[in-house]
Design an enzyme around this catalytic site. Sequence first.
Site, PDB file in Angstrom:
ATOM      1  N   HIS A  58       1.974   3.935  -2.887  1.00 47.40           N
ATOM      2  CA  HIS A  58       1.417   6.113  -2.996  1.00 47.40           C
ATOM      3  C   HIS A  58       2.897   6.877  -3.665  1.00 47.40           C
ATOM      4  O   HIS A  58       2.517   7.491  -4.253  1.00 47.40           O
ATOM      5  CB  HIS A  58       1.685   6.340  -1.877  1.00 47.40           C
ATOM      6  CG  HIS A  58      -0.267   6.666  -0.378  1.00 47.40           C
ATOM      7  ND1 HIS A  58      -0.488   6.783  -0.772  1.00 47.40           N
ATOM      8  CD2 HIS A  58      -0.316   5.382   0.586  1.00 47.40           C
ATOM      9  CE1 HIS A  58      -1.922   6.884   0.247  1.00 47.40           C
ATOM     10  NE2 HIS A  58      -1.781   6.121   0.812  1.00 47.40           N
TER      11      HIS A  58
ATOM     12  N   HIS B 219       0.737  -1.268  -0.070  1.00 43.13           N
ATOM     13  CA  HIS B 219       0.093  -0.103   0.240  1.00 43.13           C
ATOM     14  C   HIS B 219       1.060   1.618   0.144  1.00 43.13           C
ATOM     15  O   HIS B 219       0.354   2.334  -0.862  1.00 43.13           O
ATOM     16  CB  HIS B 219      -0.748  -0.074   1.583  1.00 43.13           C
ATOM     17  CG  HIS B 219      -1.693   1.148   1.619  1.00 43.13           C
ATOM     18  ND1 HIS B 219      -2.764   1.415   0.984  1.00 43.13           N
ATOM     19  CD2 HIS B 219      -1.016   2.107   2.086  1.00 43.13           C
ATOM     20  CE1 HIS B 219      -3.309   2.392   1.521  1.00 43.13           C
ATOM     21  NE2 HIS B 219      -1.834   3.467   1.512  1.00 43.13           N
ATOM     22  N   GLU B 220       1.812   1.254   0.865  1.00 40.35           N
ATOM     23  CA  GLU B 220       2.505   2.424   1.333  1.00 40.35           C
ATOM     24  C   GLU B 220       3.521   2.807  -0.017  1.00 40.35           C
ATOM     25  O   GLU B 220       3.852   3.677  -0.845  1.00 40.35           O
ATOM     26  CB  GLU B 220       3.873   2.197   2.154  1.00 40.35           C
ATOM     27  CG  GLU B 220       3.324   2.444   3.756  1.00 40.35           C
ATOM     28  CD  GLU B 220       1.835   3.588   3.906  1.00 40.35           C
ATOM     29  OE1 GLU B 220       2.231   4.609   3.313  1.00 40.35           O
ATOM     30  OE2 GLU B 220       0.987   3.078   4.998  1.00 40.35           O
TER      31      GLU B 220
ATOM     32  N   GLU C 115      -6.431   7.523  -1.554  1.00 38.33           N
ATOM     33  CA  GLU C 115      -5.804   6.255  -0.550  1.00 38.33           C
ATOM     34  C   GLU C 115      -6.420   5.286  -1.038  1.00 38.33           C
ATOM     35  O   GLU C 115      -6.373   4.218  -0.610  1.00 38.33           O
ATOM     36  CB  GLU C 115      -7.011   5.934   1.361  1.00 38.33           C
ATOM     37  CG  GLU C 115      -6.253   7.826   2.122  1.00 38.33           C
ATOM     38  CD  GLU C 115      -4.675   6.786   2.521  1.00 38.33           C
ATOM     39  OE1 GLU C 115      -4.466   5.435   3.096  1.00 38.33           O
ATOM     40  OE2 GLU C 115      -3.895   7.347   2.327  1.00 38.33           O
TER      41      GLU C 115
END
Length: 288
Positions: A135, A131-132, A207
Amino acid sequence: MGYMIRSVILLGVLTGLFLFVGNLVGGKTGMTIALILAGIMNFISYWFSDKIVLAMYGAREITEEEAPWLHQMVEELAQRANIPKPKIYLVPMEQPNAFATGRGPSHSAVAVTAGILQLLDRDELRGVLAHEIGHIKNRDVLVATMAATIAGAISYLVNMLQWALIFGHSRDEDNKNPLSLIGSIALIVLTPIIATIIQLAISRAREYLADETGAKISGDPLALARALEKIHNYVYQIPAEVNQGTAHLFIENPLKGEGLWELFSTHPSTEKRIERLKELARKMGRLY
């Protein structure tokens, strides 16, 4: 792709609001001054974002000798995302959480708290790290900086109007049109609120996009869904001193609201994120 389009549309709406208010309040000169002032502040924040945030939370870099398995995990995910391997940092915080920072894929870092390393199993942690890295791949720090710059410029314009109204009203109080005065006050009150709501909506869209990107990078949406559920259950039980200005960076925001207040949250509700990840898992053939 839908969340990317949504972000572009919201940035367009925010830009349109800036142009409307700017033309109304300060004309081209006022708009230019406001944009330059906001741009300078946010450019500095963008360029040094990784150093500022990591120092703020007392993070230290985790060496490969210290945690070879963690470095191997991040390197594998970075390769799958087709970006350079980010640096890895440990935040001395009991609350389970994580964030990514840096001005681009070539200058990036992922940070995990001590609490999240204790709470999650390796599959779940891999989902969080994906997930990071999502980003980073999506350049969300840049998008957030653009949104903050435009919102900041709107704030400067509204302040200009506020001071013009104060001094203008005192000099020409008798000739001031009451309807014009009411409209100006409404603009001062409502415009920053609308700009903030749009800016936060962009953050929530990013997100969702990072969830989707990370799930595709890891190939395991359900691992991220389990991680989010665990983090959500613990994050309010273990308070942490989190600067409100950086709360949007974390995978789970302890300051978020529910229902109507979700409009003023940097993150969508965890329940909605989990539902979308489960739907994505079904599409990817990753059954329960």
